[in-house]
Design a protein around this motif. Structure first.
Motif, PDB file in Angstrom:
ATOM      1  N   HIS A 160       0.833  -1.200   0.000  1.00 23.92           N
ATOM      2  CA  HIS A 160       0.000   0.000   0.000  1.00 23.92           C
ATOM      3  C   HIS A 160       0.872   1.256   0.000  1.00 23.92           C
ATOM      4  O   HIS A 160       0.639   2.181  -0.772  1.00 23.92           O
ATOM      5  CB  HIS A 160      -0.937  -0.013   1.208  1.00 23.92           C
ATOM      6  CG  HIS A 160      -1.810   1.187   1.301  1.00 23.92           C
ATOM      7  ND1 HIS A 160      -2.850   1.402   0.437  1.00 23.92           N
ATOM      8  CD2 HIS A 160      -1.769   2.254   2.136  1.00 23.92           C
ATOM      9  CE1 HIS A 160      -3.427   2.567   0.737  1.00 23.92           C
ATOM     10  NE2 HIS A 160      -2.795   3.085   1.767  1.00 23.92           N
ATOM     11  N   LYS A 161       1.904   1.276   0.853  1.00 20.91           N
ATOM     12  CA  LYS A 161       2.820   2.417   0.912  1.00 20.91           C
ATOM     13  C   LYS A 161       3.519   2.657  -0.415  1.00 20.91           C
ATOM     14  O   LYS A 161       3.769   3.794  -0.801  1.00 20.91           O
ATOM     15  CB  LYS A 161       3.880   2.201   1.991  1.00 20.91           C
ATOM     16  CG  LYS A 161       3.432   2.522   3.382  1.00 20.91           C
ATOM     17  CD  LYS A 161       4.623   2.353   4.330  1.00 20.91           C
ATOM     18  CE  LYS A 161       4.274   2.721   5.727  1.00 20.91           C
ATOM     19  NZ  LYS A 161       5.418   2.537   6.637  1.00 20.91           N
ATOM     20  N   ALA A 162       3.868   1.567  -1.107  1.00 18.81           N
ATOM     21  CA  ALA A 162       4.580   1.671  -2.380  1.00 18.81           C
ATOM     22  C   ALA A 162       3.627   1.951  -3.545  1.00 18.81           C
ATOM     23  O   ALA A 162       4.074   2.089  -4.678  1.00 18.81           O
ATOM     24  CB  ALA A 162       5.362   0.379  -2.639  1.00 18.81           C
ATOM     25  N   GLY A 163       2.339   2.020  -3.273  1.00 23.54           N
ATOM     26  CA  GLY A 163       1.359   2.272  -4.322  1.00 23.54           C
ATOM     27  C   GLY A 163       1.125   1.075  -5.223  1.00 23.54           C
ATOM     28  O   GLY A 163       0.632   1.224  -6.339  1.00 23.54           O
ATOM     29  N   GLU A 164       1.468  -0.106  -4.747  1.00 27.37           N
ATOM     30  CA  GLU A 164       1.311  -1.323  -5.535  1.00 27.37           C
ATOM     31  C   GLU A 164      -0.064  -1.944  -5.289  1.00 27.37           C
ATOM     32  O   GLU A 164      -0.605  -1.866  -4.192  1.00 27.37           O
ATOM     33  CB  GLU A 164       2.396  -2.335  -5.180  1.00 27.37           C
ATOM     34  CG  GLU A 164       3.796  -1.835  -5.485  1.00 27.37           C
ATOM     35  CD  GLU A 164       4.878  -2.802  -5.041  1.00 27.37           C
ATOM     36  OE1 GLU A 164       4.562  -3.990  -4.803  1.00 27.37           O
ATOM     37  OE2 GLU A 164       6.026  -2.368  -4.926  1.00 27.37           O
ATOM     38  N   SER A 165      -0.595  -2.560  -6.318  1.00 27.56           N
ATOM     39  CA  SER A 165      -1.895  -3.208  -6.222  1.00 27.56           C
ATOM     40  C   SER A 165      -1.778  -4.549  -5.497  1.00 27.56           C
ATOM     41  O   SER A 165      -0.802  -5.271  -5.667  1.00 27.56           O
ATOM     42  CB  SER A 165      -2.454  -3.445  -7.624  1.00 27.56           C
ATOM     43  OG  SER A 165      -3.608  -4.256  -7.565  1.00 27.56           O
ATOM     44  N   THR A 166      -2.798  -4.873  -4.724  1.00 33.37           N
ATOM     45  CA  THR A 166      -2.864  -6.182  -4.066  1.00 33.37           C
ATOM     46  C   THR A 166      -3.794  -7.118  -4.827  1.00 33.37           C
ATOM     47  O   THR A 166      -4.137  -8.186  -4.336  1.00 33.37           O
ATOM     48  CB  THR A 166      -3.356  -6.041  -2.611  1.00 33.37           C
ATOM     49  OG1 THR A 166      -4.650  -5.426  -2.615  1.00 33.37           O
ATOM     50  CG2 THR A 166      -2.389  -5.225  -1.776  1.00 33.37           C
TER      51      THR A 166
END
Length: 133
Positions: free
Chosen positions: A89-95
């Motif tokens: 989430h911090k890195a702006g990556e999708s889960t």
């Protein structure tokens, strides 16, 4: 080394475990698992059966993924799972590519295979009691 009774107290959010007679639990972990969606049966994989042995001591990427373990069936449990989600989430990556499993709903176990992975983690990695056949 202990000889005695292990006490496990689970709720929807956390699992506490320790030895009877001790004042406080030895561990309290979030009741959550994270695996790769591409792994069709993550809780029967060799990684789940091995319970991601020693995952905390292996290097991780910025997103919390165990280095060199992409798409191989790695299952993260408890705080490791939450840390991975937080880092992504911090890195702006999708889960979107992850399967997030909460095996306990309203105080009842609803995903037994996932719960066995959590129990194995607690017994082996937290309480250091080993496994049985």
């Amino acid at each position: 080394e202990h000889v005695g009774v292990i006490v496990v107290d689970y709720s929807t959010d956390f699992i506490k475990a320790g030895w009877s007679g001790e004042e406080t639990p030895r561990c309290c972990i979030p009741a959550v698992l994270v695996s790769d969606k591409s792994n069709r049966n993550p809780f029967n994989s060799s990684a789940a059966k091995d319970n991601h042995a020693d995952v905390k001591s292996r290097p991780t990427t910025s997103a919390g993924q165990v280095a060199g373990e992409e798409n191989n069936g790695t299952v993260l449990v408890g705080q490791d799972a939450l840390d991975r989600l937080k880092n992504m989430h911090k890195a702006g990556e999708s889960t979107e590519g992850l399967q997030i499993t909460y095996p306990i709903k309203e105080g009842r176990i609803v995903e037994w295979e996932a719960m066995i992975v959590l129990f194995r983690h607690i017994f082996v990695n937290e309480l250091k009691v080993g496994t049985h056949p």
